[in-house]
Motif scaffolding. Structure first.
Motif, mmCIF file in Angstrom:
data_model
loop_
_atom_site.group_PDB
_atom_site.id
_atom_site.type_symbol
_atom_site.label_atom_id
_atom_site.label_comp_id
_atom_site.label_asym_id
_atom_site.label_seq_id
_atom_site.Cartn_x
_atom_site.Cartn_y
_atom_site.Cartn_z
ATOM 1 N N LYS A 158 70.698 50.957 28.144
ATOM 2 C CA LYS A 158 70.025 50.444 28.810
ATOM 3 C C LYS A 158 70.550 48.788 30.007
ATOM 4 C CE LYS A 158 65.766 53.010 28.021
ATOM 5 N NZ LYS A 158 65.181 53.956 28.987
ATOM 6 N N ARG A 215 60.521 53.351 19.493
ATOM 7 C CA ARG A 215 60.517 54.453 20.619
ATOM 8 C C ARG A 215 58.413 54.628 21.335
ATOM 9 N NH1 ARG A 215 62.743 60.273 18.865
ATOM 10 N NH2 ARG A 215 61.452 60.465 21.409
ATOM 11 N N MET A 218 58.430 51.647 24.096
ATOM 12 C CA MET A 218 59.143 52.430 25.116
ATOM 13 C C MET A 218 58.418 52.955 26.017
ATOM 14 S SD MET A 218 63.767 52.563 23.760
ATOM 15 C CE MET A 218 63.958 52.739 25.288
ATOM 16 N N GLU A 219 57.841 53.986 25.227
ATOM 17 C CA GLU A 219 57.045 55.502 25.486
ATOM 18 C C GLU A 219 55.955 55.452 26.227
ATOM 19 O OE1 GLU A 219 58.127 58.953 23.254
ATOM 20 O OE2 GLU A 219 60.175 58.493 23.186
ATOM 21 N N THR A 220 55.214 54.853 25.421
ATOM 22 C CA THR A 220 53.710 54.376 25.515
ATOM 23 C C THR A 220 53.214 53.356 26.994
ATOM 24 O OG1 THR A 220 53.178 52.092 23.565
ATOM 25 C CG2 THR A 220 53.184 54.630 22.859
ATOM 26 N N GLY A 221 54.651 51.283 26.932
ATOM 27 C CA GLY A 221 54.590 51.671 27.728
ATOM 28 C C GLY A 221 53.080 49.880 27.283
#
Length: 273
Positions: A158, A215, A218-221
C-alpha cells in the motif's frame, strides 16, 4: 503503463532493492531487461542477475548512464559519497527515488541540483508484498514522478502521499510498526502456551487472528473501536481481557512507542544534515 519506455537503476542491491525488483517484474510494470543494479558486493549482483534476470553493472557511474530513474537503496552514511560520485553524470532526463532513512529531498537536491526527487518511507513487509509506504515529493518533482513512484511501491504493498515533514511520523508508525506487532504477537503466543496450548497451535492461532483482524478493518471499512465492541460481550471473556489491557496501559504504551520512534527519526535526520 507508467514505466513504459523507461529504465530503472538501483544503486544498492540489498534485500529492499530485491523486493522492489521482484515486485516490479511480477506486476509487469517493467521488464527485467530495463532494470539495472550496482553494488560493491559482486556475489550479491550475481544472485540478483541469476534470480531476476536484471542487468548488473560494475559501478554507479555506469548505472547512471544506463537508467533514467535512479533508486537510492544505500545506507544513509554512504549516500553523500554516492551523490558526489554520480553528480557530474546527472542530466535532465534523470530523477531520483530515495528510501535512505533521514535523507531529505533537499539534501539530495543540494548535491545534484534542480533534479526531481521523491522520498519514500517504507517497511520490511515489502519483502512479502504487504508493505506500507508513504511518499513525499521534493521541490522539482511533478505529478508524473509521484505517480510513477506510487506504481513502483504499489507493486509491494500500500502507498500513501504525505508532506515531507510527516515522514518522521510515518517512520514512527509504519516504519517501526512491524516490530511492535511482532512483540504483541510474541506475547500472545507465549500467553497461549501459558494457558496450555502447544506452541505451534498458539502460533498458528495468533498469526491468523492478527491477520483476520487487519482484514476486517480493511475490508469492512469500520472503525477498529466498533469492531472491538462487536467482539466484546457485556460481562464476557473479551470484556475481562480488555480490562486487563487497559489496566496495564497497553494503549498508552503503544502511543508512546510511536511518539518515541518519531522523535528519534527527527534526531537522526538532524544529525545527517
Amino acid at each position: 503503463m507508467p514505466l513504459k519506455g523507461q529504465s530503472v537503476g538501483f544503486i544498492g542491491g540489498g534485500v529492499m532493492a530485491e523486493a522492489l525488483i521482484s515486485g516490479l517484474i511480477k506486476s509487469e510494470l517493467i521488464t527485467a531487461e530495463n532494470i539495472f543494479v550496482s553494488d560493491p558486493d559482486t556475489e550479491r549482483l550475481m544472485l540478483l542477475k541469476e534470480k531476476n534476470g536484471v542487468n548488473t553493472v560494475e559501478n554507479n557511474i555506469e548505472l547512471v548512464k544506463s537508467a533514467s530513474i535512479l533508486i537510492m537503496a544505500v545506507k544513509p552514511q554512504v549516500i553523500d559519497e554516492v551523490l558526489s560520485e554520480i553528480k557530474a553524470h546527472i542530466n535532465k532526463n534523470h530523477w531520483v527515488i530515495t528510501f535512505a532513512a533521514g535523507i531529505t529531498t533537499g539534501h539530495i537536491e543540494n548535491h545534484l541540483g534542480e533534479i526531481p526527487v521523491v522520498r519514500v518511507m517504507t517497511n520490511t513487509a515489502c519483502l512479502v508484498s504487504a508493505g506500507a509506504s508513504a511518499l513525499a515529493c521534493g521541490s522539482y518533482a511533478a505529478a508524473e514522478h509521484a505517480e510513477i513512484c506510487q506504481e513502483i511501491f504499489k507493486s509491494v504493498g500500500k502507498v500513501v502521499t504525505v508532506k515531507e515533514e510527516l515522514l518522521d511520523a510515518v517512520t514512527g508508525l509504519s516504519g517501526s510498526g512491524p516490530a511492535y506487532m511482532y512483540v504483541i504477537m510474541e506475547a500472545l503466543i507465549d500467553a497461549g502456551v501459558r494457558v496450555g496450548l502447544p506452541r505451534k497451535i498458539a502460533t498458528e492461532l495468533t498469526v491468523q487472528t492478527m491477520l483476520g483482524a487487519a482484514r476486517m478493518v480493511m475490508e469492512t471499512g469500520r472503525h477498529p473501536g466498533r469492531l472491538k465492541d462487536m467482539v466484546t460481550t457485556p460481562g464476557g471473556t473479551t470484556a475481562a481481557g480488555m480490562y486487563e489491557l487497559e489496566d496495564g496501559g497497553l494503549r498508552v504504551t503503544l502511543m508512546n512507542a510511536v511518539m518515541a520512534a518519531t522523535e528519534q527519526s527527527k534526531r537522526i535526520s538532524e544529525r545527517l544534515k
